[in-house]
Scaffold this motif. Structure first.
Motif, short mmCIF file in Angstrom:
data_model
loop_
_atom_site.label_atom_id
_atom_site.label_comp_id
_atom_site.label_asym_id
_atom_site.label_seq_id
_atom_site.Cartn_x
_atom_site.Cartn_y
_atom_site.Cartn_z
N SER A 50 0.91 -1.26 -0.23
CA SER A 50 0.00 0.18 0.00
C SER A 50 0.87 1.33 -0.04
CB SER A 50 -0.88 0.08 1.41
OG SER A 50 -1.69 -1.25 1.36
N ASP A 53 2.43 1.68 -3.35
CA ASP A 53 1.26 1.97 -4.46
C ASP A 53 1.24 3.64 -4.26
OD1 ASP A 53 0.77 -0.56 -5.16
OD2 ASP A 53 -1.22 -0.63 -4.35
N ASP A 54 1.12 4.26 -3.23
CA ASP A 54 0.70 5.44 -2.95
C ASP A 54 2.15 6.32 -3.62
OD1 ASP A 54 -1.65 5.19 -1.69
OD2 ASP A 54 -0.83 5.46 0.39
N ILE A 57 1.52 6.24 -7.28
CA ILE A 57 0.72 7.32 -7.90
C ILE A 57 1.06 8.86 -7.68
CG2 ILE A 57 -1.54 8.33 -7.06
CD1 ILE A 57 -2.30 5.55 -5.70
N GLN A 58 1.81 9.10 -6.45
CA GLN A 58 2.61 10.41 -6.56
C GLN A 58 3.60 10.49 -7.61
OE1 GLN A 58 4.74 11.46 -3.04
NE2 GLN A 58 4.22 13.59 -3.21
N TRP A 99 -6.94 0.31 3.42
CA TRP A 99 -5.94 1.35 2.61
C TRP A 99 -5.52 0.40 1.32
CZ3 TRP A 99 -0.12 1.42 4.98
CH2 TRP A 99 0.53 2.45 4.09
N SER A 103 -5.87 2.36 -2.24
CA SER A 103 -4.61 2.87 -3.06
C SER A 103 -4.48 1.78 -4.32
CB SER A 103 -3.41 2.57 -2.18
OG SER A 103 -3.38 3.30 -1.12
N ARG A 106 -6.88 3.39 -6.79
CA ARG A 106 -6.43 4.52 -7.57
C ARG A 106 -5.32 4.13 -8.47
NH1 ARG A 106 -3.86 10.16 -4.97
NH2 ARG A 106 -4.37 11.32 -6.83
N LEU A 107 -4.57 3.53 -7.92
CA LEU A 107 -3.27 3.10 -8.72
C LEU A 107 -3.70 2.55 -10.19
CD1 LEU A 107 -0.15 2.72 -8.89
CD2 LEU A 107 -0.77 0.20 -8.56
#
Length: 339
Positions: A50, A53-54, A57-58, A99, A103, A106-107
């Motif tokens: 997780s 993954d965040d 994404i960033q 979470w 995540s 969204r990914l």
């Protein structure tokens, strides 16, 4: 032909579903089940996925912010996998699963719409969006293997393994560099049996160095979830053998890998060639006086003097009188003949 980001996203969603199904019904004790990764339980595996993954994404939506945050985290020492795991151990299984779901969703949505060739910052060198998404498939499968091993489950191999094999093959130069070695000039041919019995191949067809065997076993080795001696992989040539000893499909410093369940024997001190449990062993003159021999169990198997194996060292070596080694050597010869 450019990579199909929607197809990659579908494969990531499918791999995510396999992992989710293994953990969704766990109770608190189940979430704290130890995994083969030393010091990590199942909750650590999910928080790790997780967190990164965040980060992915960033890197896609705010590359400047990602670079600044990465520099800050490196400066204060917050980016080791163990640090990340420790940070989220106060969360419950339900919180971690929520979470992971958010995540991962969204990914997939973000990366599905990216140009596969766009370069994204990451830990180390930038990579394409297609490579980044493929890496998330590899990470999900690898950490899912840790969860499956912890729970005593066996997952069905699928064609998605091809993504992991591809990363593992492409990461050969990185594997040597991460361990401080120059990449040998000789190419390696990789021929693997897919889960549906087709042949997957990489590298020049007539290369002298070769790796063959099941695709599943190759994936287990390059993600360092199994030792090569515990698989059906076979190598031909020194370069292929050296590569599998240090193969690493993931970014970061060299991993410790898994210890072999069945270790090969290396014996130095006699005049002839003998055979060990599963691999040929060299017998030569010892670099020390006396009539004793050394019995070693190195994780990479036998290598010639001065090669990668010797440079890495010879762990777990003990000195034995030659007479005490004879029963071991006779047993090793029989084991090899029966293999």
């Amino acid at each position: 032909m450019p990579a199909d980001m929607h197809a990659l996203a579908e494969d990531l969603a499918a791999e995510s579903g396999v992992l989710r199904n293994m953990v969704a019904d766990l109770d608190d004790d189940g979430w704290h089940t130890p995994t083969p990764a030393e010091g990590w339980n199942i909750s650590d595996q999910i928080s790790h996925l997780s967190f990164f993954d965040d980060a992915a994404i960033q890197s896609a939506t705010d590359p400047e912010g990602f670079a600044a945050e990465m520099e800050r985290a490196f400066t204060v020492g917050e980016l080791t996998p163990d640090d990340v795991a420790e940070r989220y151990r106060n969360q419950s299984g339900a919180e971690l699963l929520g979470w992971f779901d958010a995540s991962r969703r969204r990914l997939i949505n973000v990366f599905s719409e990216l140009d596969p060739a766009v370069r994204l910052p990451w830990f180390g060198l930038p990579m394409s969006a297609a490579s980044s998404l493929t890496a998330r498939i590899m990470e999900t499968w690898a950490h899912g293997q840790d969860v499956a091993d912890a729970l005593g489950e066996v997952r069905e191999p699928t064609a998605r393994l091809r993504h992991i094999v591809h990363i593992g093959v492409r990461a050969m130069p990185f594997s040597f560099a991460a361990n401080g070695f120059d990449l040998p000039p000789d190419p390696v041919r990789v021929e693997l049996a897919s889960p549906d019995a087709r042949l997957w191949s990489w590298g020049p067809e007539h290369a002298a160095n070769r790796v063959t065997g099941p695709a599943l076993d190759f994936c287990l080795v390059v993600t360092q979830r199994r030792h090569r001696y515990d698989t059906a992989l076979r190598t031909q040539g020194d370069v292929a053998s050296q590569w599998l000893a240090i193969a690493q499909a993931f970014a970061g410093p060299p991993g410790t890998g898994r210890k072999p369940a069945h270790q090969a024997l290396v014996v130095v001190g006699g005049p002839a060639q003998l055979f060990g449990l599963r691999a040929p062993l060299f017998v030569g003159e010892p670099p020390f006086p006396g009539r004793a021999s050394w019995l070693c169990r190195p994780p990479w198997g036998w290598r010639r003097r001065g090669s990668l194996g010797e440079q890495l060292g010879q762990p777990s070596c003990r000195r034995f009188p030659v007479a005490e080694l004879r029963p071991v050597l006779r047993r090793g010869h029989r084991d090899h003949a029966a293999d």
